[in-house]
Motif scaffolding. Structure first.
Motif, PDB file in Angstrom:
ATOM      1  N   TYR A   1      30.935  52.032  25.976  1.00  0.00           N
ATOM      2  CA  TYR A   1      30.361  51.363  24.807  1.00  0.00           C
ATOM      3  C   TYR A   1      31.468  50.786  23.917  1.00  0.00           C
ATOM      4  O   TYR A   1      31.383  49.636  23.467  1.00  0.00           O
ATOM      5  N   GLU A   2      32.506  51.570  23.659  1.00  0.00           N
ATOM      6  CA  GLU A   2      33.618  51.102  22.830  1.00  0.00           C
ATOM      7  C   GLU A   2      34.353  49.936  23.488  1.00  0.00           C
ATOM      8  O   GLU A   2      34.777  48.995  22.811  1.00  0.00           O
ATOM      9  N   LEU A   3      34.503  49.988  24.810  1.00  0.00           N
ATOM     10  CA  LEU A   3      35.152  48.891  25.528  1.00  0.00           C
ATOM     11  C   LEU A   3      34.381  47.589  25.354  1.00  0.00           C
ATOM     12  O   LEU A   3      34.967  46.536  25.073  1.00  0.00           O
ATOM     13  N   PHE A   4      33.060  47.666  25.498  1.00  0.00           N
ATOM     14  CA  PHE A   4      32.251  46.457  25.373  1.00  0.00           C
ATOM     15  C   PHE A   4      32.153  45.988  23.920  1.00  0.00           C
ATOM     16  O   PHE A   4      31.968  44.799  23.675  1.00  0.00           O
ATOM     17  N   GLN A   5      32.276  46.908  22.976  1.00  0.00           N
ATOM     18  CA  GLN A   5      32.312  46.495  21.576  1.00  0.00           C
ATOM     19  C   GLN A   5      33.549  45.639  21.304  1.00  0.00           C
ATOM     20  O   GLN A   5      33.507  44.706  20.491  1.00  0.00           O
ATOM     21  N   PHE A   6      34.652  45.957  21.982  1.00  0.00           N
ATOM     22  CA  PHE A   6      35.875  45.151  21.844  1.00  0.00           C
ATOM     23  C   PHE A   6      35.727  43.799  22.531  1.00  0.00           C
ATOM     24  O   PHE A   6      36.217  42.779  22.032  1.00  0.00           O
ATOM     25  N   LEU A   7      35.027  43.768  23.671  1.00  0.00           N
ATOM     26  CA  LEU A   7      34.895  42.535  24.443  1.00  0.00           C
ATOM     27  C   LEU A   7      33.819  41.601  23.900  1.00  0.00           C
ATOM     28  O   LEU A   7      33.874  40.386  24.141  1.00  0.00           O
ATOM     29  N   LYS A   8      32.842  42.140  23.185  1.00  0.00           N
ATOM     30  CA  LYS A   8      31.690  41.339  22.762  1.00  0.00           C
ATOM     31  C   LYS A   8      32.034  40.073  21.981  1.00  0.00           C
ATOM     32  O   LYS A   8      31.403  39.037  22.192  1.00  0.00           O
ATOM     33  N   PRO A   9      33.005  40.101  21.040  1.00  0.00           N
ATOM     34  CA  PRO A   9      33.307  38.866  20.301  1.00  0.00           C
ATOM     35  C   PRO A   9      33.731  37.698  21.179  1.00  0.00           C
ATOM     36  O   PRO A   9      33.582  36.538  20.790  1.00  0.00           O
ATOM     37  N   GLY A  10      34.246  38.000  22.381  1.00  0.00           N
ATOM     38  CA  GLY A  10      34.683  36.932  23.276  1.00  0.00           C
ATOM     39  C   GLY A  10      33.626  36.491  24.260  1.00  0.00           C
ATOM     40  O   GLY A  10      33.869  35.602  25.078  1.00  0.00           O
ATOM     41  N   LEU A  11      32.428  37.088  24.196  1.00  0.00           N
ATOM     42  CA  LEU A  11      31.356  36.740  25.122  1.00  0.00           C
ATOM     43  C   LEU A  11      30.462  35.658  24.538  1.00  0.00           C
ATOM     44  O   LEU A  11      30.308  35.550  23.325  1.00  0.00           O
ATOM     45  N   THR A  12      29.885  34.863  25.421  1.00  0.00           N
ATOM     46  CA  THR A  12      28.931  33.848  24.992  1.00  0.00           C
ATOM     47  C   THR A  12      27.584  34.508  24.714  1.00  0.00           C
ATOM     48  O   THR A  12      27.360  35.672  25.058  1.00  0.00           O
TER      49      THR A  12
END
Length: 282
Positions: A118-129
């Motif tokens: 969950y924390e990993l995807f929270q970091f990646l989310k701003p760069g996702l469309t």
């Protein structure tokens, strides 16, 4: 001139912001792993039995294979009764302390895996469309499921088959008595490695998204991949051919599934690009 020198580069500031954000999520993940380790420590008697279970002929895998053998008329596949735990020895000063620390750390990671992902995807989310954000929850779920499936596969198949083979393999007529730290290291490394390897479809998905892997590439190098997979299976598992062969089967299936993932991703991205181009022209 002095004013320009003191002015910070926007790109540098953005990079430092990303580093700071990454550090925050890493620290939160570490806290989650520590909490998972504390849970391991509190319920240690249960986890201790779980870790030592493959060392006994009463383990569910041995009983399941024997039941299968009886069903097909071949008799018990694992006929000899054994309990390797009784013969484990500790020959190193602090060996048991080192063993329990390693188990608690890895166990903490496994228990806290949903939160770490969950924390990993929270970091990646701003760069996702926006489109990718819709699928992020499914990707998180599949990441956890694939990892836990790999851990379960190693625990219920790789470890018991390896234990049985290595314990009864006595070409010199010498009884096998194992060191505790040797078994714990093998147990932890095998489960963790299989869990990570089972993440292949997720890794391939992200590589396909950024254009580093294509269906043509995976088809062209399929034969090479078989060699790599067999080598990887030999490196992950203990040194017996049985466990290496068993480990290679799901890895080969994962490669084929990853190929399907790449084809699906490439097709979906192509359709999306065609629709975007059509809208821009209109």
């Amino acid at each position: 001139m002095q004013k320009n020198k003191n002015k910070k580069d926007p790109n540098e500031m953005a990079f430092l912001d990303h580093v700071g954000e990454l550090r925050k999520h890493i620290l939160k993940s570490l806290v989650g792993i520590v909490i998972g380790g504390v849970i391991m420590g509190i319920f240690w008697p249960f986890f201790q039995r779980l870790i030592m279970a493959p060392l006994s002929s009463d383990f569910i895998t041995y009983r399941a294979f024997n039941a299968l053998g009886q069903l097909i008329g071949a008799g018990d596949i694992f006929q000899s009764e054994f309990d390797v735990q009784e013969k484990l020895t500790n020959l190193e000063f602090g060996g048991q302390f080192t063993a329990i620390v390693g188990v608690i750390l890895v166990g903490g990671l496994v228990l806290s895996l949903p939160y770490v992902v969950y924390e990993l995807f929270q970091f990646l989310k701003p760069g996702l469309t926006m489109k990718e954000l819709k699928y992020s929850n499914f990707i998180m779920l599949f990441t956890i499921l694939f990892f836990l499936t790999g851990v379960a596969f190693a625990y219920f198949l790789i470890m018991p088959l390896s234990v049985h083979f290595m314990y009864f393999f006595q070409p010199f007529g010498v009884e096998n008595n194992w060191k505790l730290i040797s078994y714990i290291n093998t147990f932890v490394q095998t489960l963790l490695a299989m869990g990570l390897v089972f993440l292949l479809p997720i890794i391939v998905y992200f590589l396909a998204k950024i254009g580093l892997i294509t269906p043509e590439f995976m088809i062209k190098y399929r034969k090479h991949a078989v060699v790599v997979i067999m080598t990887l299976a030999a490196a992950i598992t203990p040194a017996d051919l049985m466990s290496m062969f068993v480990a290679s089967i799901p890895l080969l299936l994962l490669y084929e599934f990853s190929l399907w993932v790449v084809k699906f991703t490439a097709k979906r991205d192509k359709i999306y690009q065609e629709k975007t181009t059509s809208v821009m022209k209109n």
